[in-house]
Write an enzyme that holds these catalytic residues in place. Structure first.
Site, PDB file in Angstrom:
ATOM      1  CE  LYS A 202      -3.461  -2.787  -0.020  1.00  0.00           C
ATOM      2  NZ  LYS A 202      -4.264  -3.365   1.035  1.00  0.00           N
TER       3      LYS A 202
HETATM    4  C1  LIG Z   1      -5.188  -4.496   1.604  1.00  0.00           C
HETATM    5  C2  LIG Z   1      -6.662  -4.504   1.639  1.00  0.00           C
HETATM    6  C3  LIG Z   1      -7.401  -4.886   2.770  1.00  0.00           C
HETATM    7  C4  LIG Z   1      -6.804  -5.553   3.961  1.00  0.00           C
HETATM    8  O1  LIG Z   1      -5.782  -4.898   4.557  1.00  0.00           O
HETATM    9  P1  LIG Z   1      -4.700  -5.697   5.445  1.00  0.00           P
HETATM   10  O2  LIG Z   1      -3.924  -4.584   6.051  1.00  0.00           O
HETATM   11  O3  LIG Z   1      -3.899  -6.550   4.517  1.00  0.00           O
HETATM   12  O4  LIG Z   1      -5.452  -6.500   6.452  1.00  0.00           O
HETATM   13  C5  LIG Z   1      -8.779  -4.736   2.741  1.00  0.00           C
HETATM   14  N1  LIG Z   1      -9.411  -4.254   1.663  1.00  0.00           N
HETATM   15  C6  LIG Z   1      -8.736  -3.924   0.552  1.00  0.00           C
HETATM   16  C7  LIG Z   1      -9.512  -3.392  -0.611  1.00  0.00           C
HETATM   17  C8  LIG Z   1      -7.361  -4.049   0.496  1.00  0.00           C
HETATM   18  O5  LIG Z   1      -6.708  -3.736  -0.622  1.00  0.00           O
END
Ligand SMILES: *Cc1c(COP(=O)(O)O)cnc(C)c1O
Length: 415
Positions: A202
């Site tokens: 991210k």
């Molecule tokens: C990355 C992501 C999540 C989950 O996040 P984590 O930090 O990996 O638990 C949830 N929704 C979307 C759309 C994501 O891209």
């Protein structure tokens, strides 16, 4: 990015020379010396978790996304669970969401014993379609969970209207969209609760981590308790006030983010603007380079500035002699680490067994899934990396577009 090859070269998947020697991943973190120093400083301090860095990160983050409050969690998934809990969902309640997302968006509804109801997406953005959401609203609808797919904000104004009419909460899963703008504002205070993830792919990473931003003080207080076992105050407050007494007032979890992670988050936040600017440059380069190929590049709606977590292209399969699977493998053989976002949630075995009626019910999401390929997109990609992706996509698609690379005539058949 000039001097692109025009003649057909043998594909790496057929024994030719790959465009790159080393695999370029679709996403990765960027850490620098400052990030490492910030973490090491915490390791030498008195607090490894639930210390001063937590509040410092939350305040800085809230300010950055222009929200009044931000509550940190141990992951984006835990943050989504917190948001669904704070919205009051339980057995018998429904939340409407998109099938074209990471499964955590829907799973968090099931954690609370509520039902996830899917609504199909819009053809242009692949975000949940407000008209489809309206069709799925019932007296049991307690929340709408919109996902800002690839970093392009969902139709938040329309969704807010629907939620308001129903007295339901609008939860925005902005795990792709930190830094995206909608109607001149950053995502963070446009929904009742906005959820972010700090997974390494991210925009900002704390290893694992997440955040819920909100302007509502009561929701923020509930979120804080939920992530700390449902306890009414924190260990550090007790230590500072010299009190031992605490009360557990609701059933919560240990979803806390550590001071180690928060120190990294604070340091990463300082580089977010540069990260976004680089992603926007890469997106513009890609869009300019693929005009004549049988692909659809992401479209951007008026009033929106995407954050470009992903760069998903859609293949015009009618103009290509191979399916997505083979094209995906061919790009990998060129050492371009493409990915697919996402297998629609309702098609996973767990959902299929429990919600069999969903099969074939979301034609736009399902068709998009057959065509989607996410190209590498991250802050530290060099000009050479971008050029390699462009060369590989051109090489592979020209090959499958037929003899002699008739790509210019095929461009008119774009979906
Ligand atoms: C990355 C992501 C999540 C989950 O996040 P984590 O930090 O990996 O638990 C949830 N929704 C979307 C759309 C994501 O891209």
């Amino acid at each position: 990015m000039s001097a692109l090859p025009t003649k057909l070269e043998p594909l790496a998947i057929h024994g030719g020379t790959p465009v790159r020697e080393k695999l370029l991943p679709y996403g990765r973190q960027s850490l620098d010396g400052g990030d490492i120093e910030a973490v090491v400083d915490v390791l030498k301090s008195d607090w490894l978790t639930t210390g001063p860095k937590v509040a410092e990160f939350e305040e800085a983050f809230a300010a950055w996304v222009e929200a009044k409050f931000a509550v940190s969690f141990s992951s984006g998934t835990a943050a989504l669970h917190g948001a669904v809990f704070a919205a009051g969902l339980g057995p018998g309640d429904e939340a409407i969401t998109t099938p074209l997302t990471f499964c955590a968006t829907a799973n968090c509804v099931l954690y609370q014993g509520a039902t996830a109801v899917f609504a199909d997406v819009c053809e242009d953005t692949l975000n949940v379609d407000p008209r489809e959401v309206s069709r799925k609203v019932s007296s049991r609808t307690k929340a709408i969970i919109a996902v800002d797919y690839a970093g392009h904000p969902a139709a938040l104004a329309e969704l807010r209207q629907i939620a308001k009419k129903q007295s339901a909460f609008l939860i925005e899963d902005a795990c792709h969209a930190l830094g995206a703008e909608y109607g001149g504002k950053r995502v963070g205070s446009l929904a009742d609760m906005t959820v972010f993830s700090f997974h390494p792919v991210k925009h900002l990473t704390t290893g694992e981590g997440g955040m819920v931003a909100t302007n509502d003080a009561r929701l923020a207080a509930t979120l804080r308790r939920f992530r700390n076992h449902g306890i009414s105050n924190e260990a550090r407050e007790r230590q500072e006030s010299g009190q031992w007494f605490y009360e557990m007032v609701m059933l919560g979890f240990n979803y806390r983010l550590t001071d180690i992670a928060c120190a990294l988050g604070i340091s990463q936040l300082g580089k977010l603007e540069a990260n976004l600017a680089r992603r926007r440059e890469i997106a513009a380069d890609y869009a300019g380079e693929f005009r004549d190929l049988p692909v659809l590049v992401p479209s951007v709606r008026q009033g929106v500035v995407p954050a470009w977590h992903l760069y998903p292209i859609r293949l015009n399969l009618e103009a290509l002699s191979a399916g997505r699977g083979e094209i995906f493998r061919a790009l990998h053989a060129e050492n371009i680490g493409v990915n697919v976002h996402y297998i629609p949630v309702h098609r996973h075995p767990y959902y299929r067994e429990r919600f069999p009626l969903n099969d074939g019910a979301f034609p736009i999401a399902e068709k998009a899934y057959e065509q989607l390929i996410s190209l590498p997109m991250f802050h530290s990609m060099t000009a050479k990396d971008v050029e390699d992706v462009v060369r590989a996509v051109r090489k592979v698609l020209t090959h499958y577009a037929g003899k002699g690379g008739r790509t210019s005539t095929l461009a008119s058949k774009r979906p």
